[in-house]
Motif scaffolding. Structure first.
Motif, PDB file in Angstrom:
ATOM      1  N   GLN A  95       0.845  -1.192   0.000  1.00 24.71           N
ATOM      2  CA  GLN A  95       0.000   0.000   0.000  1.00 24.71           C
ATOM      3  C   GLN A  95       0.885   1.248   0.000  1.00 24.71           C
ATOM      4  O   GLN A  95       1.490   1.589   1.004  1.00 24.71           O
ATOM      5  N   PRO A  96       1.001   1.934  -1.148  1.00 25.97           N
ATOM      6  CA  PRO A  96       1.828   3.148  -1.182  1.00 25.97           C
ATOM      7  C   PRO A  96       1.200   4.275  -0.370  1.00 25.97           C
ATOM      8  O   PRO A  96      -0.024   4.366  -0.252  1.00 25.97           O
ATOM      9  N   ASP A  97       2.053   5.138   0.163  1.00 29.58           N
ATOM     10  CA  ASP A  97       1.556   6.301   0.904  1.00 29.58           C
ATOM     11  C   ASP A  97       0.902   7.320  -0.019  1.00 29.58           C
ATOM     12  O   ASP A  97       0.052   8.097   0.429  1.00 29.58           O
ATOM     13  N   ASP A  98       1.323   7.326  -1.310  1.00 32.38           N
ATOM     14  CA  ASP A  98       0.829   8.358  -2.219  1.00 32.38           C
ATOM     15  C   ASP A  98      -0.292   7.865  -3.124  1.00 32.38           C
ATOM     16  O   ASP A  98      -0.624   8.496  -4.120  1.00 32.38           O
ATOM     17  N   SER A  99      -0.892   6.707  -2.818  1.00 34.04           N
ATOM     18  CA  SER A  99      -1.952   6.184  -3.670  1.00 34.04           C
ATOM     19  C   SER A  99      -2.938   5.385  -2.834  1.00 34.04           C
ATOM     20  O   SER A  99      -2.558   4.730  -1.862  1.00 34.04           O
ATOM     21  N   GLY A 100      -4.195   5.437  -3.230  1.00 33.82           N
ATOM     22  CA  GLY A 100      -5.194   4.667  -2.518  1.00 33.82           C
ATOM     23  C   GLY A 100      -5.311   3.234  -3.003  1.00 33.82           C
ATOM     24  O   GLY A 100      -5.992   2.417  -2.387  1.00 33.82           O
ATOM     25  N   THR A 101      -4.667   2.890  -4.126  1.00 33.91           N
ATOM     26  CA  THR A 101      -4.770   1.553  -4.698  1.00 33.91           C
ATOM     27  C   THR A 101      -3.493   0.764  -4.426  1.00 33.91           C
ATOM     28  O   THR A 101      -2.404   1.190  -4.821  1.00 33.91           O
ATOM     29  N   PRO A 102      -3.587  -0.372  -3.751  1.00 36.41           N
ATOM     30  CA  PRO A 102      -2.381  -1.179  -3.518  1.00 36.41           C
ATOM     31  C   PRO A 102      -1.920  -1.862  -4.804  1.00 36.41           C
ATOM     32  O   PRO A 102      -2.658  -1.945  -5.791  1.00 36.41           O
ATOM     33  N   ALA A 166      -9.623 -12.783  -4.823  1.00 39.46           N
ATOM     34  CA  ALA A 166      -9.173 -13.866  -3.947  1.00 39.46           C
ATOM     35  C   ALA A 166      -8.599 -13.337  -2.639  1.00 39.46           C
ATOM     36  O   ALA A 166      -8.720 -13.984  -1.592  1.00 39.46           O
ATOM     37  N   LEU A 167      -7.972 -12.163  -2.692  1.00 37.27           N
ATOM     38  CA  LEU A 167      -7.386 -11.556  -1.493  1.00 37.27           C
ATOM     39  C   LEU A 167      -8.382 -10.679  -0.749  1.00 37.27           C
ATOM     40  O   LEU A 167      -8.020 -10.047   0.248  1.00 37.27           O
ATOM     41  N   GLN A 168      -9.611 -10.608  -1.273  1.00 32.34           N
ATOM     42  CA  GLN A 168     -10.677  -9.816  -0.653  1.00 32.34           C
ATOM     43  C   GLN A 168     -10.289  -8.336  -0.554  1.00 32.34           C
ATOM     44  O   GLN A 168     -10.472  -7.687   0.470  1.00 32.34           O
ATOM     45  N   LEU A 169      -9.757  -7.830  -1.679  1.00 36.68           N
ATOM     46  CA  LEU A 169      -9.398  -6.424  -1.785  1.00 36.68           C
ATOM     47  C   LEU A 169     -10.305  -5.748  -2.807  1.00 36.68           C
ATOM     48  O   LEU A 169     -10.709  -6.382  -3.791  1.00 36.68           O
ATOM     49  N   PRO A 170     -10.628  -4.468  -2.605  1.00 37.43           N
ATOM     50  CA  PRO A 170     -11.472  -3.773  -3.588  1.00 37.43           C
ATOM     51  C   PRO A 170     -10.851  -3.738  -4.978  1.00 37.43           C
ATOM     52  O   PRO A 170     -11.559  -3.867  -5.985  1.00 37.43           O
ATOM     53  N   ALA A 171      -9.529  -3.573  -5.034  1.00 40.36           N
ATOM     54  CA  ALA A 171      -8.852  -3.495  -6.333  1.00 40.36           C
ATOM     55  C   ALA A 171      -7.350  -3.621  -6.124  1.00 40.36           C
ATOM     56  O   ALA A 171      -6.834  -3.453  -5.012  1.00 40.36           O
ATOM     57  N   LEU A 172      -6.661  -3.931  -7.213  1.00 39.84           N
ATOM     58  CA  LEU A 172      -5.204  -3.922  -7.263  1.00 39.84           C
ATOM     59  C   LEU A 172      -4.784  -3.131  -8.497  1.00 39.84           C
ATOM     60  O   LEU A 172      -5.478  -3.152  -9.520  1.00 39.84           O
ATOM     61  N   ALA A 173      -3.659  -2.444  -8.410  1.00 44.68           N
ATOM     62  CA  ALA A 173      -3.150  -1.705  -9.561  1.00 44.68           C
ATOM     63  C   ALA A 173      -2.878  -2.670 -10.711  1.00 44.68           C
ATOM     64  O   ALA A 173      -2.478  -3.819 -10.488  1.00 44.68           O
ATOM     65  N   PRO A 174      -3.078  -2.231 -11.962  1.00 41.66           N
ATOM     66  CA  PRO A 174      -2.909  -3.130 -13.110  1.00 41.66           C
ATOM     67  C   PRO A 174      -1.464  -3.498 -13.404  1.00 41.66           C
ATOM     68  O   PRO A 174      -1.225  -4.395 -14.212  1.00 41.66           O
ATOM     69  N   ARG A 175      -0.515  -2.803 -12.780  1.00 40.00           N
ATOM     70  CA  ARG A 175       0.891  -3.140 -12.992  1.00 40.00           C
ATOM     71  C   ARG A 175       1.531  -3.598 -11.685  1.00 40.00           C
ATOM     72  O   ARG A 175       1.032  -3.301 -10.595  1.00 40.00           O
ATOM     73  N   VAL A 176       2.631  -4.318 -11.813  1.00 42.03           N
ATOM     74  CA  VAL A 176       3.334  -4.850 -10.650  1.00 42.03           C
ATOM     75  C   VAL A 176       4.722  -4.212 -10.582  1.00 42.03           C
ATOM     76  O   VAL A 176       5.236  -3.686 -11.578  1.00 42.03           O
ATOM     77  N   LEU A 177       5.319  -4.282  -9.413  1.00 44.15           N
ATOM     78  CA  LEU A 177       6.648  -3.709  -9.202  1.00 44.15           C
ATOM     79  C   LEU A 177       7.644  -4.831  -8.937  1.00 44.15           C
ATOM     80  O   LEU A 177       7.445  -5.639  -8.032  1.00 44.15           O
ATOM     81  N   ARG A 178       8.685  -4.882  -9.745  1.00 47.00           N
ATOM     82  CA  ARG A 178       9.773  -5.836  -9.525  1.00 47.00           C
ATOM     83  C   ARG A 178      10.884  -5.116  -8.779  1.00 47.00           C
ATOM     84  O   ARG A 178      11.511  -4.196  -9.306  1.00 47.00           O
ATOM     85  N   LEU A 179      11.136  -5.546  -7.564  1.00 46.71           N
ATOM     86  CA  LEU A 179      12.080  -4.831  -6.702  1.00 46.71           C
ATOM     87  C   LEU A 179      13.478  -4.794  -7.291  1.00 46.71           C
ATOM     88  O   LEU A 179      13.933  -5.745  -7.941  1.00 46.71           O
ATOM     89  N   ASP A 180      14.159  -3.702  -7.017  1.00 39.69           N
ATOM     90  CA  ASP A 180      15.567  -3.557  -7.379  1.00 39.69           C
ATOM     91  C   ASP A 180      16.353  -4.695  -6.728  1.00 39.69           C
ATOM     92  O   ASP A 180      16.291  -4.888  -5.514  1.00 39.69           O
TER      93      ASP A 180
END
Length: 232
Positions: A95-102, A166-180
């Motif tokens: 959950q980013p601090d600058d966005s409402g969508t995880p 499946a995770l019982q979340l309202p929504a997820l962002a359409p893109r994913v982040l691959r960590l450095d």
């Protein structure tokens, strides 16, 4: 078989082979363009806020920010190879601090033992981090959640809407982040974009094979027709 019917069948088969060759060329160009875009992003590494993950454009970006991981089950993407070994890629919901969508954050690759037990994953802390923002892997034809318990969801594809449900979340962002990979948290990982799929060079090789088969079919049909005419 009448000569005209054989010619028609040869043209149909050759056309199918040629179509498959052009399809492989399209895949080659698509992946080559994708690799070029990612190379440009990684060369500059101009940090963008994590909130851009809620949009589908730009497809690739270097994003950074702060926030916290949600205490929901980890997502394990099955059938992932690393260094010649089979395993899973582990994702956690952030959950980013600058966005409402995880969004889903890839923590890295974990081996799956021969007895097929699922690996354990820890919930990381809330340290600032950065990584490559990109679309999830291609969903393929069928999206299947294989297993689910209080700690993990095992899936064959990253179908983001289905995983949000499946995770019982309202929504997820359409893109994913691959960590450095340089960050100390997570597991074995890199920024390789095509770890479990064909490279542009392989697609080109398959295209050449399909075109060669099409040419061979036409050549055989031509030789057969000439021999038939000589007999007559």
């Amino acid at each position: 078989m009448p000569l005209w019917l054989g010619a028609v069948l040869a043209l149909v088969v050759a056309g199918v082979f040629a179509a498959l060759g052009f399809w492989q060329l399209d895949r080659m160009q698509l992946k080559a363009s994708m690799l070029t875009s990612v190379e440009q992003v990684l060369a500059g590494r101009e940090e963008q806020p994590l909130q851009i993950a809620t949009s589908a454009q730009p497809a690739y970006a270097w994003a950074a920010g702060e926030g916290h991981f949600l205490p929901v089950p980890a997502v394990l993407l099955d059938n992932q190879n690393h260094g010649g070994r089979a395993g899973v890629r582990a994702y956690r919901v952030f959950q980013p601090d600058d966005s409402g969508t995880p969004l889903l954050v890839e923590l890295g690759w974990l081996p799956r033992p021969g007895d097929r037990t699922l690996p354990q994953t820890e919930l990381p802390g809330a340290d600032p981090f950065a990584g490559l923002l990109l679309p999830p892997p291609s969903p393929g034809l069928v999206a299947t959640v294989l297993e689910r318990d209080d700690a993990r969801v095992l899936t064959t594809v990253l179908d983001v809407p289905a995983l949000a449900q499946a995770l019982q979340l309202p929504a997820l962002a359409p893109r994913v982040l691959r960590l450095d990979p340089a960050l100390p948290l997570g597991y074995a990982r890199d920024l390789e974009l095509l770890p479990n799929t064909l490279t542009p060079e392989r697609h080109l090789g398959y295209a050449v094979q399909w075109f060669a088969l099409a040419a061979a079919v036409l050549l055989v049909a031509l030789i057969t027709a000439l021999r038939s005419r000589r007999r007559r």
